[in-house]
Scaffold this active site. Structure first.
Site, short mmCIF file in Angstrom:
data_model
loop_
_atom_site.label_atom_id
_atom_site.label_comp_id
_atom_site.label_asym_id
_atom_site.label_seq_id
_atom_site.Cartn_x
_atom_site.Cartn_y
_atom_site.Cartn_z
N HIS A 1 -38.15 -86.28 30.32
CA HIS A 1 -39.06 -85.20 29.94
C HIS A 1 -40.24 -85.11 30.89
CE1 HIS A 1 -41.90 -82.71 27.73
NE2 HIS A 1 -42.78 -83.67 27.96
N ASP B 1 -40.62 -93.76 52.67
CA ASP B 1 -41.90 -94.29 53.12
C ASP B 1 -41.60 -95.41 54.11
OD1 ASP B 1 -44.54 -94.82 53.41
OD2 ASP B 1 -44.89 -95.48 51.35
#
Length: 560
Positions: free
Chosen positions: A338, A96
């Site tokens: 996860h 960015d």
């Protein structure tokens, strides 16, 4: 002009949807879209290793030019041979430009046509971040995809400010292209225009004449409501060429991403998967699982029985619950691993469904599941029967889809205004927690509005923690409003329910966002409060002693 740097190939577009699957090639390999990019602001994704990110299926990581310019500095990347070698990351990197971070410092920078002058938080130096310096830094970093420097403003800005920002962004985009020279790195332009369709079109038409390798949709998730964001996203994506990638910046939850894929977007980034993981919140096929809850203390089940990630294959919910409750760093690592795997698995499933032209049924199925909380251990109270809900509680009654104070006939505010520019300015400037006093509480509208504004700003990058304190001597208006959520749909957020029943609420998605209730004599409570506010939402209930309340609040805080 077709991009020569990315060799973009559109493979399929879903029937009945704008969802599309494509491949393109960066300097570090082939990319399959749609895809999610984990955020590694400072050349690291919070609590994750490059190895675990690679194993989870991460193709591109996002890093931030503003932060890397200040520390470690471009000279370090030049010495180390670029960010890939520096962090030992074999995949691709998108940087960015630093525009959002710079324009999030309203009291610490000044903006001219040359660029933005700001004060370094590392050594207090004054730095001019120009389009040329931004691109020069990104070239030193060695990212595969560079973003042009743009001027960021709230999506709810007025038309004059939005037009001025997009015109600056257009001119800076030209300078950014020129600064790239013959670098093989790709570069994306950023479409601005706030919530004005004609300004979005003006921005797109101007940038499409330039040889950019892809286009980003900027200026969203910074104050607008969800349905408005989705409409502007769809409108803007439809303006962009089909032969180059489309990137929605800073969005969002799995449901947000799914909705944007449906509207024709290819690339996404957000800090949500790792930020919520820090507090034990996990996205699963069975809804959002809050590992802090005691219901998991003895659970021998995997976190998600349908998940193939190493965490679900090895660890029980009981162990993860223990790690979260004890605030062990390993807990954040595993839950973050996860969640990132969950995002990537969803994107792979979405991509395959597009290739096989069955996206639309999958979209409707996923859309229903991704809105759910824990299916196995629900945390929400059972729904009330609206037909039997009281139309009057205490001194308050329903009146013309609003709430009226019977003794005085006054109506209390039941309108949520998601445009909170003053609050957002406070959130993006200064240090330490931002304390907001909500005088009166009422139907909860003002507290919820502040929460929605924070959640939008949070998706775009670092913000100050926000603690809302509501002072109320009568909870009847809130109880009445909660009994009629069909009339007041913003109360489906859930924060007000929790506040009423527990006296406090903490966000499971946004770190640092909380809401507490002080019940009793409001004047006495204000006078006794030890922590003074940075901002006051002053909306006392009908019949209150307004002058006494103003005196108790004092003159030291900004009042909205």
């Amino acid at each position: 002009m077709t991009s020569s740097r990315l060799d973009f190939k559109l493979e399929a577009q879903a029937s009945g949807s704008r969802a599309r699957a494509a491949t393109f090639r960066t300097l570090h390999g082939e990319i399959q879209s749609p895809l999610f990019m984990p955020v590694g602001t400072q050349a690291t994704v919070k609590a994750q290793t490059p190895e675990s990110l690679h194993e989870s299926g991460s193709q591109i990581l996002l890093a931030n030019t503003y932060h890397l310019l200040l520390r470690p500095g471009p000279e370090v990347f030049q010495k180390m041979g670029g960010i890939h070698r520096f962090m030992r990351w074999p995949g691709s990197v998108l940087t960015d430009s630093g525009g959002y971070q710079i324009f999030s410092l309203p009291h610490s920078r000044s903006m001219t046509e040359k660029g933005a002058v700001f004060q370094s938080y590392v050594d207090n130096r004054r730095i001019l971040l120009s389009p040329e310096l931004s691109i020069e830094t990104q070239m030193s970093i060695g990212s595969d995809i560079m973003m042009v420097l743009d001027q960021c403003i709230p999506s709810t800005a007025d038309e004059k400010a939005a037009r001025a920002a997009l015109q600056v962004t257009q001119r800076w985009a030209v300078r950014s292209l020129a600064a790239r020279k013959d670098s093989p790195q790709s570069m994306f332009a950023i479409i601005q225009g706030a919530l004005y369709p004609h300004l979005r079109r003006e921005s797109a038409e101007g940038l499409l004449t330039l040889p950019f390798d892809g286009f980003a949709i900027g200026g969203l998730a910074v104050g607008e409501e969800k349905h408005v964001r989705e409409d502007v996203c769809e409108l803007t994506a439809a303006m962009l060429p089909s032969d180059r990638p489309r990137y929605l910046m800073g969005v969002g939850t799995p449901l947000d991403v799914l909705e944007a894929v449906h509207r024709g977007v290819d690339m996404f980034d957000c800090i949500i998967p790792t930020q919520v993981a820090k507090h034990g919140s996990c996205f699963t096929s069975r809804g959002m699982v809050e590992l802090r809850r005691s219901v998991y203390k003895f659970s021998e089940e995997p976190l998600d029985p349908a998940c193939t990630c190493p965490v679900c294959a090895k660890y029980t919910r009981a162990y993860l619950h223990h790690l979260v409750k004890t605030q062990e760093p390993l807990g954040w690592t595993l839950t973050g691993q996860h969640n990132i795997h969950f995002y990537h698995a969803m994107m792979r499933e979405v991509r395959q469904s597009i290739l096989e032209d069955r996206f639309l049924p999958l979209y409707h199925k996923k859309r229903a599941v991704l809105q759910l909380e824990d299916l196995d251990h629900p945390v929400t109270p059972p729904k009330r029967n609206a037909a039997t809900a009281a139309s009057k509680i205490g001194a308050y009654e329903l009146h013309k889809n609003g709430i009226r104070h019977v003794p005085t006939g006054e109506m209390i505010s039941t309108t949520v205004n998601a445009e909170q520019p003053q609050l957002i300015r406070h959130l993006l400037a200064g240090e330490g927690p931002l304390v907001v006093w909500d005088i009166g509480l009422g139907s909860g509208a003002h507290g919820i509005a502040a929460i929605l504004a924070y959640e939008s700003a949070f998706q775009q990058g670092p913000v100050r923690p926000l603690h809302i304190v509501s002072f109320a001597d009568d909870l009847a208006p809130l109880r009445l409003a909660l009994s009629h959520k069909k009339l007041f749909p913003w109360l489906r957020h859930g924060a007000a329910d929790t506040l009423l029943h527990r006296g406090e609420w903490k966000s499971r998605y946004c770190e640092g966002l909380s809401w507490s209730l002080v019940q009793g004599d409001v004047v006495e409570a204000l006078q006794a409060a030890e922590i003074k506010p940075d901002m006051v939402l002053f909306h006392p209930l009908p019949g209150s002693d307004v002058e006494a309340l103003r005196s108790a609040v004092g003159q030291g805080a900004a009042t909205a």
